[in-house]
Design an enzyme around this catalytic site. Sequence first.
Site, short mmCIF file in Angstrom:
data_model
loop_
_atom_site.label_atom_id
_atom_site.label_comp_id
_atom_site.label_asym_id
_atom_site.label_seq_id
_atom_site.Cartn_x
_atom_site.Cartn_y
_atom_site.Cartn_z
N SER A 1 -7.59 -48.47 -19.35
CA SER A 1 -6.69 -47.37 -19.65
C SER A 1 -7.44 -46.23 -20.36
CB SER A 1 -5.52 -47.90 -20.48
OG SER A 1 -4.43 -47.01 -20.47
N ASP B 1 0.03 -50.29 -10.44
CA ASP B 1 0.03 -49.40 -11.61
C ASP B 1 0.77 -48.12 -11.26
OD1 ASP B 1 -0.64 -47.62 -13.75
OD2 ASP B 1 -2.47 -48.76 -14.13
N HIS C 1 0.38 -51.44 -14.88
CA HIS C 1 -0.74 -50.99 -15.71
C HIS C 1 -1.27 -52.12 -16.59
CE1 HIS C 1 -3.36 -48.17 -17.64
NE2 HIS C 1 -2.86 -48.44 -18.82
#
Lengths: 350, 350
Positions: free
Chosen positions: B142, B296, B325
């Site tokens: 991320s 995601d 995610h």
Amino acid sequence: MTPHHGIPQIATPMPDHQVFEAGDVVLQSGRTFRNMRLAYKTFGTLNADKSNVILYPTSYSAQHHDTQHMVSEGGALDPSKYFIVIPNLFGNGLSSSPSNTPWPDVGSRYPDVTYFDAVHVQRRMLAELWGIEKLALVYGWSMGAMQAYHWAALFPDAVARIAVVCGAARCAPHNHVFIEGAKAALMADPGYRDGVFTERPVRGFRAMGRVYAGWALSQTFYRDELWRTLGASSLEDYLVTAWETTFARRDPADLLAQFWTWQHGDISANPLYGGDLAKALRSIKARTLLMPGDQDLYFQVEDNRLELQHLREAELKPIPSAWGHRAGNPVNQPDDRAFIDAQVKALLAR
Amino acid sequence: MTPHHGIPQIATPMPDHQVFEAGDVVLQSGRTFRNMRLAYKTFGTLNADKSNVILYPTSYSAQHHDTQHMVSEGGALDPSKYFIVIPNLFGNGLSSSPSNTPWPDVGSRYPDVTYFDAVHVQRRMLAELWGIEKLALVYGWSMGAMQAYHWAALFPDAVARIAVVCGAARCAPHNHVFIEGAKAALMADPGYRDGVFTERPVRGFRAMGRVYAGWALSQTFYRDELWRTLGASSLEDYLVTAWETTFARRDPADLLAQFWTWQHGDISANPLYGGDLAKALRSIKARTLLMPGDQDLYFQVEDNRLELQHLREAELKPIPSAWGHRAGNPVNQPDDRAFIDAQVKALLAR
């Protein structure tokens, strides 16, 4: 409204709709909604054997103004052929809604209204005003599509066809969570106190709009900057002009009331089906056209695919579009509109 | 922290990290961040030729506590083989952040910190503390993945490999919009005034958490009720215990500061590349493993696919997972963890 003469006018357009007075309606919850009112608009002419009726219920926060663009000569919803009725969904500010309901039924005391309640009032209206018992088609987008599904499940013999555009038979869990986020953003506003909006929720409207912006369109829409086709000059310009505006046109309590309806949408949540979704789907006799946007983020194709296996006579035709959920309300998308019109015309010809 | 003896203890755990004092840092914006501090934690032992260094930057709102579970013997990030450094990203409450920065640099006056700024301080730290000039791997999930990408683009000769787990070289427009929604939900709180949180934003934390809940996992996660594997007893229980909690652990101004960094993430937004993303990608010499979650919703596979065509030596290996995610932070997902570990081990072996 454009003023038609030299005298300055205050912008209070004449209503272009009529109202069905439903009287006191006992809701699914057991509460009685007193003096319930259903605002509607019609297009075209009812034929002699009443076989040309299309019902076109409204979507989230929409009024018939916002959706009637789909009614057009040459289109699938053709007023030269069909008698088309748009019933405004309860909570949209024209039909009974928190904003037009007197004390004490406001704020958190506002009665919960289900799709079950809504379609029953719609059915009474059609019967009492025009003697209509059967529908050629119920066409709906989003919450309108969920109403179409409820019509087919609750009145199997009354509905010949339904077009479910970006909708589902039940609010999917992820769809529920998306709504939780949008709701919480609106309710975070300082003006929301004890279940009532005590002032205009400026922050809340903006926050809800920005939350919604990410969900209503697809990742591709933003990557390809399709907001340019709407006349926006930048992404921020689009967020402000489109998304900080759209819900601020409505009463915030109305927005919450319709969210409640949406989240609790389920064609099997009634004594007829006792929560058995497969049974409710199997009971549908209408020819069913499932038309999700292939990039819709909350009414996902996959949910329609799972429904399909229980439906008697149904087709799944995803709209190939970067417009996500908005694919089903093609205001500025000629390709999406052409796709939808063609599919619905084919459905009406069957 | 579990108390180790009979005396009741107040839960103030001893810090398990150390701090690099970066001094006065002139930021990309031109402002000077005075007494900038970088909190870090190390695992394993630096070898003689300093060839076994893995940098593992942190993700949004995370501290090393939250991400160090990936460091384990037998895993890809193996402290028996590698010297692993976790630098806490600015704004996470341990490194310099609004919550630990004195007046007047608080609220809307807090300096904007870019990934460019962050990786430059990280590089100084590695050089000054350990004389490290080259990295075997930068691994990140991320926002951590975006830092890995920045390392590879800004210091092409210093990075042998990067593992970009659910990340991108630039914050995609839709990702920007998702953040706008989460930000607006937090800032709708009554306690947010004139750019400062004047009280704990109870509504804002809740709203931001509920907004985030829809984005961080996939539609499939919710459809299949995978929250049950986390011990939640219902969807609402999951939203409250997981999502109303996770961000409320942090200072709200810290959350906004990291959102700023995230939204402005772009490996080409610097004089080296002048906004030319393709050029920045082409300049990367590191062997690059792009590992998005295949479901995601904001770091989309498609964005990595578009990057891939500009990268010299890269592979795209989507994680097949319903965790969206969160696939890239496999706290409770053995399959995702095994997939990631295998891919990263293969990368390290090349």
